[in-house]
Design an enzyme around this catalytic site. Structure first.
Site, PDB file in Angstrom:
ATOM      1  N   ARG A  33       0.801  -1.222   0.000  1.00  0.00           N
ATOM      2  CA  ARG A  33       0.000   0.000   0.000  1.00  0.00           C
ATOM      3  C   ARG A  33       0.842   1.284   0.000  1.00  0.00           C
ATOM      4  O   ARG A  33       0.461   2.297   0.582  1.00  0.00           O
ATOM      5  CB  ARG A  33      -0.963   0.011   1.196  1.00  0.00           C
ATOM      6  CG  ARG A  33      -1.958  -1.122   1.212  1.00  0.00           C
ATOM      7  CD  ARG A  33      -2.913  -1.059   0.027  1.00  0.00           C
ATOM      8  NE  ARG A  33      -3.853  -2.172   0.070  1.00  0.00           N
ATOM      9  CZ  ARG A  33      -3.653  -3.336  -0.535  1.00  0.00           C
ATOM     10  NH1 ARG A  33      -2.560  -3.534  -1.274  1.00  0.00           N
ATOM     11  NH2 ARG A  33      -4.533  -4.301  -0.442  1.00  0.00           N
ATOM     12  N   GLU A  77      -3.811   4.302   6.513  1.00  0.00           N
ATOM     13  CA  GLU A  77      -3.741   4.165   5.065  1.00  0.00           C
ATOM     14  C   GLU A  77      -4.299   5.422   4.417  1.00  0.00           C
ATOM     15  O   GLU A  77      -3.893   5.801   3.317  1.00  0.00           O
ATOM     16  CB  GLU A  77      -4.534   2.934   4.625  1.00  0.00           C
ATOM     17  CG  GLU A  77      -4.430   2.594   3.164  1.00  0.00           C
ATOM     18  CD  GLU A  77      -5.094   1.270   2.840  1.00  0.00           C
ATOM     19  OE1 GLU A  77      -5.869   1.228   1.871  1.00  0.00           O
ATOM     20  OE2 GLU A  77      -4.836   0.281   3.552  1.00  0.00           O
ATOM     21  N   SER A 112     -10.646   1.565   3.649  1.00  0.00           N
ATOM     22  CA  SER A 112      -9.874   1.124   4.821  1.00  0.00           C
ATOM     23  C   SER A 112      -9.074   2.290   5.396  1.00  0.00           C
ATOM     24  O   SER A 112      -8.401   3.005   4.660  1.00  0.00           O
ATOM     25  CB  SER A 112      -8.924  -0.009   4.440  1.00  0.00           C
ATOM     26  OG  SER A 112      -9.649  -1.143   4.010  1.00  0.00           O
TER      27      SER A 112
END
EC number: 1.3.1.98
Length: 332
Positions: A199, A320, A250
């Protein structure tokens, strides 16, 4: 060969611009960039451009629809010493209630896609929607993007953060990405040069802007079968993640071998709420805007979750979601 091109002619390069062009952003609410019909707007609210539906105004905002207008926007920012912030679909962002200073460049209108049936490569502009591409590829019988159907956001954002789901990610299929430097220079980078990991990439926190990407897919499958698999992925997302309230997707990266959602749920935080921001009941790694939330509510809930999980598990959850603008250092 299949090519799709976004309609419209807003913020594009123009051989002749009859609209007023000005040089001082302080004295004008709208500035048309030279040789374009692209306007830089002042104090543009960003809440409508983020999936959280929160956030203050951009000091200056522009939404170019082609590379030339994008380059003109960067040139203008450099000439007027404006800090540049890039905004895609706004699906992985939390914008401060205080807004963002400098020039916000929205890339969501940079759109085109080119399916090369000989090589199986898809070249696509940064502003294209990832879910829309997944459906388009499936309808053509191209395999490889089925996993992406439930990921909100644009190609540019996906390349920058290495978006992924169902054990697949952009880095697995990226051939190259074209980036634009602040000085207007174009460069083509490979996945190795982007330094991909879970990510993240070297582009995060940098000043280069993704303009387009080339992905390797696999054509030639039965479209009905690829569409069916894509539908299953979409169904899974809808049944396991909250889509009934605004969210950013998320919130935290998964601290392997654990999942962030499991840690938050086991800490007893499902349903915990600050202002209009709530830890989702369906999936604890989502914070939803239940209505009337401010960016500060979401920010403070993020900090509360981090503190509680740290206390319980001695694990620091890393966000994130990207936070833009100024936030209060302490939450009451």
């Amino acid at each position: 060969m299949s090519i799709s091109q976004a309609a419209g002619n807003v913020c594009t390069a123009s051989a002749l611009n009859t609209k007023k062009q000005t040089a001082n952003p302080v004295e004008n609410e709208g500035i048309y960039l030279p040789n374009t019909d692209c306007a830089i707007k002042s104090q543009a609210s960003l809440s409508a451009f983020t999936s959280y539906r929160v956030g203050g105004a951009a000091q200056w905002y522009v939404a170019p629809r082609n590379l030339e207008a994008l380059q003109a926007s960067l040139k203008y920012a450099k000439e007027h010493d404006l800090r540049v912030t890039t905004l895609g679909a706004g699906s992985n962002l939390l914008v401060s209630d205080r807004g963002i200073s400098g020039l916000v460049i929205a890339t969501r209108h940079l759109r085109f896609s080119y399916f090369d049936h000989e090589t199986g490569q898809l070249t696509v502009a940064a502003g294209e929607s990832i879910p829309s591409l997944a459906w388009e590829a499936a309808s053509l019988g191209w395999q490889g993007l089925e996993w992406a159907v439930g990921i909100p956001g644009t190609v540019g954002g996906a390349v920058v953060m290495n978006a992924g789901a169902h054990n697949s990610c952009i880095a697995d299929m990226l051939i190259s990405a074209q980036v634009l430097s602040p000085d207007g220079r174009l460069e083509t980078l490979t996945p190795n040069q982007l330094g991909y990991s879970y990510r993240t990439s070297l582009l995060q926190g940098g000043d280069r802007i993704i303009t387009q990407a080339t992905l390797q897919l696999t054509p030639g499958a039965d479209p009905a079968k690829v569409v069916a698999i894509t539908k299953e992925h979409k169904k899974h997302r809808l049944t396991t993640q909250p889509y009934n309230f605004p969210s950013c997707g998320s919130v935290f990266r998964n601290p392997k071998p654990y999942s962030a959602g499991w840690l938050i749920e086991q800490t007893g935080l499902k349903g915990y709420q600050i202002g209009g921001a709530q830890v989702a009941q369906l999936h604890a790694n989502f914070i939803v805007n239940r209505g009337g939330a401010k960016a500060s509510d979401i920010f403070c809930l993020i900090r509360h979750i981090q503190h509680q999980v740290q206390e319980r598990w001695s694990i620091r959850l890393e966000p994130e979601v990207k936070m833009l603008g100024e936030f209060q250092a302490a939450c009451g």
